[in-house]
Structures are given as structure tokens and as C-alpha cells.
Motif scaffolding. Structure first.
Motif, short mmCIF file in Angstrom:
data_model
loop_
_atom_site.label_atom_id
_atom_site.label_comp_id
_atom_site.label_asym_id
_atom_site.label_seq_id
_atom_site.Cartn_x
_atom_site.Cartn_y
_atom_site.Cartn_z
N THR A 45 0.78 -1.34 -0.05
CA THR A 45 -0.01 -0.07 -0.13
C THR A 45 0.87 1.26 -0.01
O THR A 45 2.19 1.23 -0.11
N ASP A 46 0.30 2.49 0.18
CA ASP A 46 0.83 3.66 -0.03
C ASP A 46 1.51 4.03 1.13
O ASP A 46 2.73 5.02 1.20
N HIS A 47 1.36 3.44 2.30
CA HIS A 47 1.94 4.09 3.53
C HIS A 47 2.33 3.04 4.46
O HIS A 47 2.12 1.69 4.25
N MET A 48 3.17 3.22 5.53
CA MET A 48 3.46 2.33 6.34
C MET A 48 3.64 2.92 7.82
O MET A 48 3.54 4.26 8.06
N VAL A 49 3.49 2.14 8.87
CA VAL A 49 3.54 2.75 10.19
C VAL A 49 4.83 2.41 10.85
O VAL A 49 5.52 1.22 10.52
N ASP A 50 5.52 3.31 11.59
CA ASP A 50 6.45 2.64 12.49
C ASP A 50 6.47 3.46 13.93
O ASP A 50 6.07 4.63 13.85
N ILE A 51 7.10 2.72 14.70
CA ILE A 51 7.20 3.26 16.25
C ILE A 51 8.62 2.81 16.77
O ILE A 51 9.04 1.56 16.30
N CYS A 52 9.20 3.73 17.40
CA CYS A 52 10.77 3.72 17.84
C CYS A 52 10.58 3.11 19.27
O CYS A 52 9.49 3.34 19.99
N TRP A 53 11.74 2.36 19.50
CA TRP A 53 11.55 2.14 20.94
C TRP A 53 13.27 1.88 21.33
O TRP A 53 14.13 1.80 20.68
N SER A 54 13.55 2.58 22.62
CA SER A 54 15.03 2.63 23.03
C SER A 54 14.80 2.39 24.67
O SER A 54 13.85 2.55 25.29
N VAL A 55 15.90 1.78 25.21
CA VAL A 55 16.08 1.67 26.49
C VAL A 55 15.51 2.96 27.33
O VAL A 55 14.69 2.98 28.29
N ARG A 56 16.09 4.00 26.81
CA ARG A 56 15.81 5.30 27.74
C ARG A 56 14.59 5.88 27.33
O ARG A 56 13.88 6.42 28.37
N GLY A 57 14.27 5.63 26.21
CA GLY A 57 12.86 6.47 25.78
C GLY A 57 11.62 5.85 25.58
O GLY A 57 10.46 6.20 25.55
N GLY A 58 11.66 4.40 25.94
CA GLY A 58 10.50 3.36 25.63
C GLY A 58 9.93 3.76 24.21
O GLY A 58 10.69 3.80 23.24
N TRP A 59 8.69 3.34 24.12
CA TRP A 59 7.94 3.57 22.57
C TRP A 59 7.72 5.01 22.34
O TRP A 59 7.33 5.86 23.25
N HIS A 60 8.60 5.43 21.12
CA HIS A 60 8.45 6.87 20.91
C HIS A 60 8.14 7.13 19.40
O HIS A 60 8.32 6.08 18.70
N ARG A 61 8.17 8.29 19.18
CA ARG A 61 8.01 8.69 17.47
C ARG A 61 6.86 7.75 16.64
O ARG A 61 7.36 7.17 15.74
N PRO A 62 5.77 7.74 17.14
CA PRO A 62 4.86 6.92 16.23
C PRO A 62 4.58 7.66 15.01
O PRO A 62 4.25 8.86 15.07
N ARG A 63 4.76 7.16 14.04
CA ARG A 63 4.68 7.68 12.53
C ARG A 63 3.52 7.04 11.54
O ARG A 63 3.76 5.68 11.73
N VAL A 64 3.14 7.42 10.70
CA VAL A 64 2.48 6.97 9.47
C VAL A 64 3.35 7.89 8.36
O VAL A 64 3.26 9.02 8.50
N SER A 65 3.95 7.05 7.38
CA SER A 65 4.73 7.53 6.37
C SER A 65 4.57 7.04 5.24
O SER A 65 4.05 5.97 5.15
N PRO A 66 4.81 7.63 4.06
CA PRO A 66 4.98 7.09 2.65
C PRO A 66 5.65 5.67 2.76
O PRO A 66 6.65 5.67 3.28
N TYR A 67 5.22 4.61 1.99
CA TYR A 67 5.74 3.15 2.10
C TYR A 67 7.22 3.42 1.48
O TYR A 67 7.19 4.29 0.33
N GLY A 68 8.05 2.87 1.85
CA GLY A 68 9.48 3.04 1.14
C GLY A 68 10.54 2.48 1.89
O GLY A 68 10.52 1.95 3.09
N PRO A 69 11.80 2.36 1.34
CA PRO A 69 12.91 1.62 1.73
C PRO A 69 13.13 2.20 3.35
O PRO A 69 12.98 3.41 3.62
N ILE A 70 13.75 1.52 4.30
CA ILE A 70 14.17 1.66 5.53
C ILE A 70 15.49 1.83 5.53
O ILE A 70 16.50 0.94 4.88
#
Ligand SMILES: *Cc1c(COP(=O)(O)O)cnc(C)c1O
Length: 368
Positions: A45-70
Motif C-alpha cells: 500500500t501507499d503508507h507504513m507505520v513505525d514506532i521507535c523503542w529505546s531503553v531510555r525513551g521507551g516507545w516513541h515517535r509513532p509515525r504514518v509515512s509513505p511506504y518506502g525503503p528503511i
């Protein structure tokens, strides 16, 4: 943005996703051309979702963005040590246009169990559910409406920290992508032939067999090639005591003459949600259901004596496939054919597509 209330069970507030629209999204014409014949896992599809996780910040920066390479650092831990898990779940379009998925709480909880085994952080189930809704909010038009068609949702999580030391990564990413899927069987459900893997196993006692992780699939590819060389569609694995485990990506179910249904159960088998649902529908019909060890001998002798009257495999992608033949190095066992597998398949898909009453409350609306 969809509005979701504070989760009553966890007290978690919904995440605030930033949404960046894909300016190069497919035109309606291009999308319709794909949806007319989507195949499996080839278009996205045209979009993807991602959410970052780090030991210090936990779950953060939830995004919906254009589908594409990581973009990944070449030292990202997943590329070296395979710290990765995934899920597979479908979105179905009902006759009134609404979009639903099936028992997503179960997938969310299984993703957590897989995470625990792979030493990855557990994504809270409400965040998992929200990620599905956020993607459908922008890509809902990608849910096809043809017979047996669906939008296959692929959540996954991996270690992205750039570090070659061996320990659980301190930085992880959760992603969700989606791919329209056509009817798995063109021209009706066909029984599959199964190759018995004697030289290779997919999992071991205490290993990662019960987790949905890429490594199990990597381990299944060579035996799967052996299956093809022996003119079989799929491969079945045994455990160290010659008990039946499962296929590379589907659970196995045996139907006995007296109506009893038996399925292998152990900590080296992935607990399928399709299997769990089919077995519930069978119980609703009065079948007795057992989860226990089934040895290869019990299978072969049961078929020979007529005690086993049907054998089938099940999983989200193909739903239910009858097993027609079991082939080993020195035998070919034709499997008995019955009607229960296909009746249960019909009953399950009728619920998923909104054609039958959802008595167990399994459907979850994604587009409202
Ligand atoms: C995903 C999977 C299944 C099927 O699980 P469902 O929840 O029914 O899709 C079975 N076996 C393995 C190894 C799997 O990865």
C-alpha cells in the motif's frame, strides 16, 4: 487521525501519530489494477507505520509515512544476529463497505510472547491495535472487495541498534506494512502434498519454535526446497521424539472417526490463531478437541486403519488446506478426504467476511 480513548485495561493513552501523506500515492486506476489481481505479498500500500523503542525513551515517535525503503546502519543487530519477530493478520471488507480484522488482540498478545522469547520489548496491545487502525485510516481503499480477497497486514519488529556485541539491542523498531491478497486457491481449495522432513528440524526443545520469528522460516527453506524436489507442496517437521510438529507456516489438525479432533501441542509449535478459532467452531458443533503429542506412527497407522478420517493444515494466509498426501523417503501415504475441514473453513470465512453471525466477538472494526 483516529480517536481512541484511554485503554481501560492498561490505562495507556493512545499514541499521537504524525501522519505524512504519500504525494506519489498510486492513482485509483493503478490501485484498482493491482486489486483486480493482487497475488500474495508482491504489492504494497501507499503508507507504513513505525514506532521507535529505546531503553531510555521507551516507545516513541509513532509515525504514518509513505511506504518506502528503511535506512539501516550496516551494523544494525538484526542483520547479524536475527533479532526479529513478526505477525500476519488480514483486514476484510464487508458487503456494507466496512473494514474489519479478526481477533487482533490475539496477534497483539502473540507478538508480545514472541518479543519476550527474542529479548525484544513488548509493544502494548493497545498500541498494536492503534497501529492497524492508523494504517487503515490512510490506506483503507487498499482493502479489496472481491471473493476471498483481503488486505494482508504484516507487523514486524527488529533490533536496529548499530552494535556488534551480542546482547539484546537497546534500539528497536516496530513497523506495519500491508499488502493486498487475492484468493489463495484459484478455482477452489486443493489438497496439498506434504514432504516429511527427516534430516532437518525447524525448532528444538527450548528453542524459538513457538515464537513468530524469521529464523524459524530461514531454517525451513532448505527442507522446503527438498519438498519441491520431491514434488511436494509443503514440508512437515517432527520433534526429537518423532512427534508431528507443524508445517513451515501452518498448524496440523487430525480428525478421528469418532469425531475427536487432535492437534499437536508443545512449546516448539507456533500457536496459530486460525487453528484456535477452527477448533472453537468444532467444539461449538460438539466435537471433542485434544491438544497433545501425535507421533508419526500414530498418524500413519491411524490413516492405514481408518481411525483418522481427515488431516488438514491451517493458518491465516491459506485459512484451511486439506492434506492429500504424506510422502517420506520410502513411502507415500494417500490421506483420507473428508468434509469437515472445508465446512469449518466456510464457517470461519463467513464470520470474517461478515456473512455469518460473530457469536464469539472475534471481529474488530478498523475503519471507524
Ligand atoms: C503464523 C504461523 C502459523 C499460523 O498462525 P495463524 O495465527 O493461524 O496465522 C503456523 N505456524 C507457523 C510457524 C507460523 O509462523
Amino acid at each position: 487521525m483516529t480517536t481512541i480513548d484511554t485503554d481501560p485495561d492498561t490505562g495507556l493513552d493512545p499514541l499521537e501519530f504524525s501522519v505524512t501523506r504519500n504525494l506519489a500515492a498510486k492513482s485509483t486506476t493503478d490501485r484498482d489494477a493491482i486489486l483486480a489481481n493482487p497475488g500474495f505479498g508482491q504489492s504494497f500500500t501507499d503508507h507504513m507505520v513505525d514506532i521507535c523503542w529505546s531503553v531510555r525513551g521507551g516507545w516513541h515517535r509513532p509515525r504514518v509515512s509513505p511506504y518506502g525503503p528503511i535506512s539501516l546502519d550496516p551494523a544494525a543487530a538484526v542483520l547479524h544476529y536475527g533479532q526479529e519477530i513478526f505477525e500476519g493478520i488480514k483486514a476484510y471488507r464487508h458487503a456494507d463497505g466496512s473494514v474489519h480484522t479478526f481477533r487482533p488482540d490475539q496477534n497483539g498478545r502473540r507478538l508480545q510472547r514472541s518479543a519476550r522469547r527474542l529479548a525484544l520489548p513488548e509493544l502494548p496491545v493497545p498500541y498494536f491495535l492503534q497501529s492497524l487502525r492508523e494504517l487503515i485510516a490512510v490506506d483503507g481503499a487498499w482493502v479489496p472487495s472481491g471473493d476471498d480477497q483481503s488486505l494482508y497486514l504484516r507487523p514486524f519488529m527488529f533490533a536496529k541498534e548499530a552494535f556488534l556485541g551480542v546482547r539484546p539491542a537497546h534500539k528497536v523498531a516496530y513497523y506495519l506494512i500491508a499488502s493486498p491478497a487475492g484468493a489463495y486457491f484459484k478455482g477452489g481449495v486443493q489438497p496439498v502434498s506434504i514432504w516429511l522432513s527427516e534430516d532437518y528440524s525447524r525448532a528444538g526443545k527450548g528453542g524459538t519454535g513457538a515464537a513468530k520469528t524469521g529464523g524459524n522460516y530461514a531454517a525451513s527453506l532448505l527442507p522446503q526446497s527438498e519438498a519441491y524436489e520431491n514434488e511436494c507442496d509443503q514440508v512437515v517437521f517432527l520433534d526429537q521424539d518423532r512427534n508431528v510438529e507443524e508445517l513451515g507456516g501452518m498448524n496440523v489438525v487430525f480428525v478421528y472417526k469418532d469425531g475427536t479432533i487432535v492437534t499437536p501441542q508443545s512449546d516448539s509449535i507456533l500457536e496459530g490463531i486460525t487453528r484456535d478459532s477452527l477448533l472453537q467452531l468444532a467444539r461449538d458443533r460438539g466435537h471433542h478437541v485434544e491438544g497433545r503429542n501425535v507421533s508419526l506412527d500414530e498418524w500413519r497407522q491411524g490413516v492405514a486403519s481408518g481411525d483418522i478420517v481427515e488431516v488438514f493444515a491451517c493458518g491465516t494466509a491459506a485459512v484451511v488446506t486439506p492434506i492429500g498426501v504424506l510422502k517420506g523417503r520410502d513411502f507415500i501415504d494417500e490421506q483420507p478426504s473428508g468434509t469437515l475441514a472445508l465446512e469449518l473453513r466456510e464457517e470461519l470465512t463467513n464470520i470474517q467476511y461478515g456473512r455469518a453471525e460473530d457469536k464469539h466477538g472475534w471481529l474488530y472494526r478498523l475503519d471507524a
